[in-house]
Design an enzyme around this catalytic site. Structure first.
Site, PDB file in Angstrom:
ATOM      1  CB  CYS A  33      -0.964  -0.040   1.184  1.00  0.00           C
ATOM      2  SG  CYS A  33      -2.393   1.060   1.004  1.00  0.00           S
ATOM      3  CG  HIS A  46      -3.384  -3.889   3.330  1.00  0.00           C
ATOM      4  ND1 HIS A  46      -2.342  -3.280   3.983  1.00  0.00           N
ATOM      5  CD2 HIS A  46      -4.068  -2.898   2.701  1.00  0.00           C
ATOM      6  CE1 HIS A  46      -2.387  -1.971   3.769  1.00  0.00           C
ATOM      7  NE2 HIS A  46      -3.420  -1.710   2.992  1.00  0.00           N
ATOM      8  CD  GLU A  62      -0.642  -5.969   5.565  1.00  0.00           C
ATOM      9  OE1 GLU A  62      -0.892  -4.757   5.683  1.00  0.00           O
ATOM     10  OE2 GLU A  62      -0.434  -6.521   4.463  1.00  0.00           O
TER      11      GLU A  62
END
Length: 223
Positions: free
Chosen positions: A86, A196, A198
């Site tokens: 990002c 994302h 994660e």
């Protein structure tokens, strides 16, 4: 396996990244502050998401000109794996470590939702545990994720297989050219992506499709 997370004012996804890296490696990552001009010997460097320096000037523009980013550049030139997620992707682009730029979403709105990604290239250290053409789910949260690159550079990127992830099933949230969601450099050791991974590590978070991304990158870096 040694990992490091770059910390800049305004980056707010570092705790998510710490949790993801610790979950995969079992080791707490190092945290490297903006003023550091050197980075210890590590296998992987991650620049997480957020709004570094309030996104003033352009997203990632100030972050790309910090002392620590020069240290990241030096590590990358030596072959160390570098991941930008990002705002981290925006910083890598501003630093010239990846081709192209990220513009305002075509909707002119901040987009925060789950989207579908197609794994385009599995012959990379970031995607080797996926299957070619596999559709995975991943969240996005950004206002300036519209990836653009000139037609000649895009052609070269396609030929070099530098595009790893594309938005799939009509879920392109920002208008990115050719539905591009994640790319690598020619050498294959630097990756930038807007979604994302994660945030999709454990079932309790809504999905685990991001786990293979980190397992691919971290285990290959270790090897």
């Amino acid at each position: 396996m040694k990992t490091a997370i770059i910390q800049l004012p305004g980056l707010n996804r570092d705790r998510d990244m710490v949790a993801a890296l610790h979950h995969i490696t079992g080791v707490e990552p190092l945290k490297i502050w903006q003023t550091e001009s050197t980075i210890p010997d590590v296998d992987v460097i991650v620049i997480p998401g957020g709004f570094s320096y309030g996104d003033y000037l352009r997203c990632g523009a100030i972050g790309a000109r910090t002392p620590v980013l020069q240290a990241v550049r030096e590590k990358a030139q030596k072959g160390v794996t570098v991941i930008g997620i990002c705002n981290g992707f925006q910083i890598l682009l501003e630093a010239g470590l990846l081709p192209g730029t990220l513009m305002r979403n075509t909707s002119l709105k901040f987009v925060c939702r789950e989207i579908k990604l197609e794994v385009v290239n599995v012959n990379t250290k970031f995607s080797r545990y996926y299957s070619k053409g596999q559709i995975i789910c991943c969240p996005v949260a950004h206002h300036d994720g519209n990836y653009f690159v000139d037609s000649e550079t895009l052609k070269q990127m396609e030929e070099n297989e530098q595009i790893i992830f594309r938005y799939a099933e009509n879920t392109n949230p920002n208008g990115s050219v050719n539905d591009i969601a994640g790319i690598i450099n020619k050498a294959g050791n630097i990756l930038g992506m807007m979604p994302h991974p994660e945030n999709f590590i454990e079932p309790a978070h809504g999905g685990t499709d991001g786990r293979l991304f980190f397992q691919s990158a971290l285990e290959l870096a270790k090897g």
